[in-house]
Design an enzyme around this catalytic site. Structure first.
Site, short mmCIF file in Angstrom:
data_model
loop_
_atom_site.label_atom_id
_atom_site.label_comp_id
_atom_site.label_asym_id
_atom_site.label_seq_id
_atom_site.Cartn_x
_atom_site.Cartn_y
_atom_site.Cartn_z
N LYS A 61 39.02 41.72 34.34
CA LYS A 61 39.67 42.82 33.61
C LYS A 61 39.30 42.69 31.83
CE LYS A 61 43.70 41.27 34.69
NZ LYS A 61 43.43 40.25 35.63
N ARG B 69 52.52 44.50 35.22
CA ARG B 69 52.45 43.66 36.28
C ARG B 69 53.43 43.74 37.18
NH1 ARG B 69 48.99 40.00 33.04
NH2 ARG B 69 48.19 38.24 34.24
N ARG C 97 35.87 29.70 33.23
CA ARG C 97 36.21 30.37 32.09
C ARG C 97 36.65 29.68 30.81
NH1 ARG C 97 40.55 35.31 32.40
NH2 ARG C 97 41.98 33.54 33.17
N ARG D 41 41.80 27.86 28.66
CA ARG D 41 43.20 28.19 28.46
C ARG D 41 43.70 26.88 29.42
NH1 ARG D 41 43.83 34.44 30.47
NH2 ARG D 41 45.41 33.44 31.48
N ARG E 163 49.96 31.67 39.69
CA ARG E 163 49.57 33.04 39.15
C ARG E 163 49.17 33.96 40.33
NH1 ARG E 163 45.19 31.22 35.19
NH2 ARG E 163 44.82 33.18 34.42
#
Ligand code: ADP
Ligand code: ADP
Ligand code: ADP
Length: 213
Positions: free
Chosen positions: A13, A87, A126, A160, A171
């Site tokens: 996203k 969400r 990431r 992160r 998550r």
């Protein structure tokens, strides 16, 4: 156009939102980024959400709706890209109400489909630029010069705290339980388009462009 990018953590996203900003002058509204900024600044809000986010749980609807409302009233000429919001169904209803109040409309919801195995691979690889927000991946999208952001030259590359396999499990559970019902919700409204998020970044961009043109 105003669009929502809908998908699990790691679906791509943020990557696609950044591209849409560059190519179409749209404005990315990422509640995740806003919350992370609050944590970095050490605000009251930041202190309140820090633990929740570190565990991979969703923060309350009231908090993120407030953040979105503040940004939406500023308006955006090229339209908004909602990234990581809504969400929950409650957030989706709040967005509809905000749209009505600001005289704008939701043109399209783009669901990015990626399977769990790929998500683990993406999330654990990431890293992002702390200065400009550019998103990278150790294997599929490394920086050209190790340690230096391609986009802005910053050496402030970060990982992160919640991008580990353990927190990702929480998550993903939050996503399937609370967020995935939005797929049916928007399908019923006739605004949903699903794209294959497993394709490479350029192919996904083309698929999104085809939806918007
Ligand atoms: P990702 O890019 O992996 O999808 P985000 O950066 O969007 O993750 O979000 C990071 C964290 O911020 C989430 O795990 C959650 O704790 C919180 N968060 C972000 N957006 C929302 C939202 N709309 N509602 C509730 N919590 C949110
Ligand atoms: P989200 O915002 O949905 O959590 P990101 O855009 O941050 O997802 O992407 C998660 C990771 O996957 C990043 O490291 C990014 O570089 C990588 N990535 C994004 N899109 C693709 C793609 N189409 N193919 C392979 N890797 C991708
Ligand atoms: P650690 O697990 O000890 O944090 P990492 O190798 O995961 O060590 O990352 C250290 C830092 O180096 C990260 O904060 C990240 O910003 C940066 N980094 C990691 N991989 C790359 C890469 N491929 N290109 C540029 N910077 C990277």
């Amino acid at each position: 156009a105003n669009i929502i990018l809908l998908g699990p953590p790691g679906a791509g996203k943020g990557t696609q939102a950044k591209r849409l900003e560059e190519t179409r002058g749209m404005v990315q509204l990422s509640t995740g980024d806003m919350l992370k900024e609050a944590i970095a600044k050490g605000t009251d809000l930041g202190r309140r959400v820090e633990g929740i986010m570190a565990r991979g749980e969703l923060v309350t609807d009231e908090i993120v709706i407030g953040l979105i409302e503040a940004k939406m009233t500023e308006g955006a000429r090229g339209g908004f890209i909602f990234d990581g919001f809504p969400r929950t169904l409650k957030q989706a209803d709040a967005l509809a109400e905000l749209m009505a109040r600001t005289g704008s409309r939701l043109d399209r919801v783009i669901e990015m489909q990626v399977d769990d195995a790929a998500l683990v691979e993406r999330i654990t690889g990431r890293f992002t630029c702390g200065n400009c927000g550019a998103v990278y991946h150790d294997r599929t999208h490394p920086t050209k010069v190790p340690g230096v952001c391609d986009a802005c030259g910053s050496t402030d590359l970060r990982r992160r705290a919640d991008d580990n396999a353990e927190t990702l499990k929480t998550r993903l559970m939050e996503y399937y339980k609370k967020t995935s019902p939005l797929i049916g919700y928007y399908y019923a409204k006739g605004v949903l388009t699903s794209v294959d998020g497993l394709a490479d970044v350029d192919t996904v961009s083309s698929a999104i462009a085809a939806v918007l043109d």
